[in-house]
Design an enzyme around this catalytic site. Structure first.
Site, PDB file in Angstrom:
ATOM      1  CB  SER A  36      -1.054   0.063   1.133  1.00  0.00           C
ATOM      2  OG  SER A  36      -0.269   0.170   2.602  1.00  0.00           O
ATOM      3  N   GLY A  73      -1.587  -4.626   0.968  1.00  0.00           N
ATOM      4  CA  GLY A  73      -1.663  -5.846   1.797  1.00  0.00           C
ATOM      5  C   GLY A  73      -0.905  -6.838   1.111  1.00  0.00           C
ATOM      6  CG  ASN A 102       1.342  -5.910   4.547  1.00  0.00           C
ATOM      7  OD1 ASN A 102       0.567  -5.280   5.379  1.00  0.00           O
ATOM      8  ND2 ASN A 102       1.214  -5.518   3.395  1.00  0.00           N
ATOM      9  CG  ASP A 186      -5.176   5.400   7.704  1.00  0.00           C
ATOM     10  OD1 ASP A 186      -4.304   6.136   7.705  1.00  0.00           O
ATOM     11  OD2 ASP A 186      -5.194   4.593   6.798  1.00  0.00           O
ATOM     12  CG  HIS A 189      -2.373   3.648   4.734  1.00  0.00           C
ATOM     13  ND1 HIS A 189      -3.462   3.324   5.339  1.00  0.00           N
ATOM     14  CD2 HIS A 189      -1.776   2.628   3.925  1.00  0.00           C
ATOM     15  CE1 HIS A 189      -3.603   1.875   5.118  1.00  0.00           C
ATOM     16  NE2 HIS A 189      -2.493   1.472   4.462  1.00  0.00           N
TER      17      HIS A 189
END
Length: 211
Positions: A36, A73, A102, A186, A189
């Protein structure tokens, strides 16, 4: 949430898109295999570092195109499974591998991440491409030993495979005095404003590979 939470968590999220910028037929292809952080998660199209890279190449009249095959992801295992087809399709001169965050989030063994990075680097090199590994870090709650060994993976693989490496993709972004300023709501990011700095972190090593 501490500042380093952003570093590893920024690699998660749903799949987004693949980007390709046109270039002269004789130009080199730069293939970006990432998560991402490279897939413009939460951003408008064309504002992420990969799109900015294409713009910089054009501005500097460097005959190269960018193929962004990043998926939010994705893990090193996912990237490894996809790489063969991408190499055959695009025949890149340079492969930028921006994966690993990840793996850490999922608690995967470091040995697995290292093996996948090794295998991807070797596969790209055997296909005639130069490789740039983009390093990441994990939050301190993973423990100092794990964090140090994870961060060292990228340089270790680069040294073993004689590949280029960017030690920390989010340098100056996630480790600044107020990292929340450069992250989306969030707190995971990076915001659009952070992507020029992300490109600047990659550019010195990438430019060497385009000579």
């Amino acid at each position: 949430m501490n500042r380093r939470h952003f570093i590893a968590a920024a690699a998660c999220g749903p799949a987004l898109w693949a980007f390709a910028a046109p270039a002269p037929p004789t130009g080199k292809t730069i293939l970006i295999l990432g998560d991402s952080l490279s897939a413009e998660y939460g951003l408008k199209r064309g504002s992420g570092w990969a799109a900015l890279l294409a713009q910089r190449l054009a501005a500097q009249k460097i005959p190269a195109q960018v193929v962004n095959a990043s998926i939010s992801g994705d893990t090193t295992s996912g990237g490894r499974s996809r790489l063969g087809a991408l190499l055959a399709q695009h025949k890149p001169a340079v492969v930028v591998i921006e994966l690993g965050g990840n793996d850490a989030l999922r608690g995967l063994p470091l040995s697995m991440t290292e093996d996948n990075l090794n295998q991807m680097t070797e596969a790209a090199q055997q296909a005639g491409a130069k490789v740039l590994l983009v390093g990441m870090q994990v939050p301190p709650n993973y423990g100092a030993d794990y964090g140090n060994r994870f961060a060292a993976l990228f340089g270790k693989v680069a040294q073993a495979r004689k590949a280029a490496v960017v030690p920390f993709f989010l340098k100056g972004i996630a480790d600044g005095p107020d990292p929340t300023r450069l992250f989306q709501a969030d707190r995971i990011h990076p915001r659009e404003e952070a992507h020029p700095a992300m490109l600047d972190n990659v550019w010195p090593e990438l430019k060497k590979l385009l000579r």
